[in-house]
Design a protein around this motif. Structure first.
Motif, short mmCIF file in Angstrom:
data_model
loop_
_atom_site.label_atom_id
_atom_site.label_comp_id
_atom_site.label_asym_id
_atom_site.label_seq_id
_atom_site.Cartn_x
_atom_site.Cartn_y
_atom_site.Cartn_z
N ILE A 198 77.61 32.47 26.55
CA ILE A 198 77.73 32.33 28.00
C ILE A 198 76.51 32.98 28.63
O ILE A 198 76.14 34.10 28.26
N ALA A 199 75.85 32.33 29.58
CA ALA A 199 74.67 32.89 30.23
C ALA A 199 74.71 32.59 31.72
O ALA A 199 75.01 31.47 32.13
N MET A 200 74.40 33.62 32.51
CA MET A 200 74.40 33.50 33.97
C MET A 200 73.08 34.02 34.51
O MET A 200 72.57 35.05 34.06
N SER A 201 72.52 33.30 35.48
CA SER A 201 71.28 33.73 36.13
C SER A 201 71.44 33.60 37.64
O SER A 201 71.90 32.56 38.13
N VAL A 202 71.06 34.66 38.34
CA VAL A 202 71.09 34.65 39.82
C VAL A 202 69.77 35.08 40.43
O VAL A 202 69.56 34.95 41.63
N LEU A 203 68.84 35.61 39.60
CA LEU A 203 67.57 36.11 40.12
C LEU A 203 66.53 34.99 40.15
O LEU A 203 65.53 34.98 39.44
N GLY A 204 66.80 34.04 41.04
CA GLY A 204 66.05 32.80 41.15
C GLY A 204 67.09 31.72 41.42
O GLY A 204 68.10 31.98 42.07
N PRO A 205 66.90 30.50 40.93
CA PRO A 205 67.95 29.48 41.08
C PRO A 205 69.21 29.90 40.33
O PRO A 205 69.15 30.58 39.31
N LEU A 206 70.36 29.50 40.84
CA LEU A 206 71.64 29.77 40.18
C LEU A 206 71.73 28.92 38.92
O LEU A 206 71.53 27.70 38.96
N GLN A 207 72.03 29.56 37.78
CA GLN A 207 72.18 28.85 36.52
C GLN A 207 73.35 29.45 35.76
O GLN A 207 73.47 30.67 35.65
N ILE A 218 75.60 24.44 27.19
CA ILE A 218 75.78 23.33 28.12
C ILE A 218 75.68 23.85 29.55
O ILE A 218 76.35 24.82 29.91
N ASP A 219 74.84 23.24 30.36
CA ASP A 219 74.69 23.64 31.76
C ASP A 219 75.94 23.26 32.53
O ASP A 219 76.29 22.08 32.62
N VAL A 220 76.61 24.27 33.07
CA VAL A 220 77.82 24.02 33.86
C VAL A 220 77.64 24.51 35.29
O VAL A 220 78.60 24.82 35.99
N THR A 221 76.38 24.58 35.74
CA THR A 221 76.10 24.98 37.12
C THR A 221 76.57 23.89 38.08
O THR A 221 76.19 22.73 37.93
N PRO A 222 77.38 24.24 39.07
CA PRO A 222 77.80 23.21 40.04
C PRO A 222 76.61 22.77 40.89
O PRO A 222 75.64 23.50 41.06
N THR A 223 76.71 21.59 41.44
CA THR A 223 75.66 21.07 42.32
C THR A 223 76.13 20.98 43.78
O THR A 223 75.30 20.91 44.67
N ALA A 224 77.44 20.97 43.99
CA ALA A 224 77.96 20.93 45.37
C ALA A 224 77.71 22.29 46.03
O ALA A 224 78.01 23.33 45.44
N PRO A 225 77.14 22.31 47.23
CA PRO A 225 76.73 23.58 47.86
C PRO A 225 77.82 24.64 47.95
O PRO A 225 77.59 25.80 47.62
N TRP A 266 63.10 38.09 37.10
CA TRP A 266 63.06 37.39 38.39
C TRP A 266 62.27 36.11 38.26
O TRP A 266 61.11 36.11 37.85
N ARG A 267 62.90 34.99 38.66
CA ARG A 267 62.27 33.67 38.59
C ARG A 267 62.04 33.10 39.97
O ARG A 267 61.76 31.91 40.13
N GLY A 268 62.13 33.95 40.99
CA GLY A 268 61.99 33.53 42.37
C GLY A 268 62.93 34.35 43.22
O GLY A 268 63.60 35.26 42.71
N PRO A 269 63.04 34.07 44.52
CA PRO A 269 64.01 34.79 45.35
C PRO A 269 65.43 34.61 44.81
O PRO A 269 65.78 33.55 44.28
N ALA A 270 66.25 35.64 44.91
CA ALA A 270 67.61 35.58 44.39
C ALA A 270 68.39 34.44 45.02
O ALA A 270 68.35 34.23 46.24
N LEU A 271 69.08 33.65 44.16
CA LEU A 271 69.93 32.54 44.61
C LEU A 271 69.18 31.61 45.58
O LEU A 271 69.71 31.19 46.60
N VAL A 272 67.96 31.30 45.21
CA VAL A 272 67.07 30.56 46.11
C VAL A 272 67.60 29.18 46.47
O VAL A 272 67.29 28.64 47.54
N ASP A 273 68.43 28.59 45.60
CA ASP A 273 68.91 27.23 45.85
C ASP A 273 70.36 27.20 46.35
O ASP A 273 70.96 26.12 46.44
N VAL A 274 70.90 28.36 46.69
CA VAL A 274 72.30 28.45 47.11
C VAL A 274 72.37 28.68 48.62
O VAL A 274 71.68 29.55 49.14
N PRO A 275 73.22 27.93 49.34
CA PRO A 275 73.43 28.25 50.76
C PRO A 275 73.99 29.67 50.88
O PRO A 275 74.87 30.05 50.12
N ILE A 276 73.49 30.42 51.83
CA ILE A 276 73.87 31.82 51.95
C ILE A 276 74.67 32.03 53.24
O ILE A 276 74.17 31.76 54.34
N GLY A 277 75.89 32.52 53.09
CA GLY A 277 76.73 32.82 54.24
C GLY A 277 76.77 34.30 54.53
O GLY A 277 75.99 35.09 53.99
#
Length: 265
Positions: A11-20, A26-33, A149-160
């Motif tokens: 199991i692998a999780m990444s948040v320091l850049g795009p969410l992965q 197997i990539d199980v990252t959701p694509t729905a915002p 760090w692969r970019g800004p944290a959670l760079v591809d995730v909408p932030i509330g």
């Protein structure tokens, strides 16, 4: 507990850049915002229950729909379905990763590769080494930490409203670690490497006194004293123009040190 088919190293999780998020390769990252927001919020609170009200605040702010909690349950179900693709026996395994708890949900990643955990562990070790007078080891560990760090944290995730302060905190944490690594580099004589980072940092943060002091010190140690004085005068102008303030005593002392070095040269 995780069964034999769910070795946590798979199991692998990444948040320091795009969410992965991957399970068994197997990539199980959701694509729905909104599903990405749900997963990101649980990841940043890994091992802790995230309440339904926190999810609602993050996803819909002050205007949640009447069906908010039912919709949240649907998002959780979709995340579990994504994860189940990685397993032959899907039900029990997925429940061990994404758990339902009274009032909310919890993501468990014990011992799994998780870039935020690895960054925190290495940066803590590096700063301890630096504080204990071992800048060589400190520089090495802090450099390794920053590589996550692969970019800004959670760079591809909408932030509330719930994620926003957490993401801002991560960026601040990265800045602190970077400044500590630069400090370690200065102590071991890596002036040119420090200067390369500080050129960019001071341009991005024209009022940050700490990185300007490091920049002046790096240039001075590299024998580039006139440039170091130029950095001081540029910062002083920026501070006066923007805030009506003189540089701090620490910066003024750095200027005097450069002037003293010039006189002695």
């Amino acid at each position: 507990m995780f069964g034999e088919s769910t070795d946590v190293t798979q199991i692998a999780m990444s948040v320091l850049g795009p969410l992965q998020f991957s399970v068994n390769g197997i990539d199980v990252t959701p694509t729905a915002p909104k599903q990405m927001q749900v997963l990101a919020l649980m990841a940043l609170n890994e091992g802790q229950v995230v309440t339904a009200s926190n999810f609602v605040d993050e996803l819909w702010a002050e205007r949640p729909p009447r069906s908010a909690k039912t919709t949240l349950q649907t998002y959780i179900l979709h995340l579990r379905k994504l994860m189940s693709k990685a397993f032959k026996d899907e039900s029990a395994v997925v429940r061990d990763i994404l758990l339902t708890r009274q009032g909310g949900y919890l993501l468990r990643l014990p011992m799994a590769p998780f870039d935020l955990r690895q960054f925190n562990d290495l940066s803590t070790q590096g700063r301890i080494a630096l504080a204990q007078g071992d800048p060589q080891r400190g520089s090495h560990l802090l450099r390794k930490a920053l590589e996550y760090w692969r970019g800004p944290a959670l760079v591809d995730v909408p932030i509330g409203s719930v994620l926003e302060p957490k993401v801002r905190g991560l960026q601040t944490q990265r800045q602190i670690v970077l400044e500590s690594r630069i400090e370690a580099d200065l102590l071991v004589g890596r002036y040119d490497e420090a200067i390369l980072d500080l050129v960019t940092l001071t341009a991005q943060q024209p009022l940050n006194e700490n990185i300007h002091e490091q920049y002046m010190r790096a240039l001075n140690l590299a024998g580039r004293r006139s440039e170091a004085l130029g950095i001081y005068h540029r910062l002083r102008k920026n501070l006066m123009d923007e805030l009506g303030l003189e540089p701090s005593q620490k910066l003024q002392q750095a200027q005097h040190l450069v002037l003293s070095s010039q006189s002695a040269a």
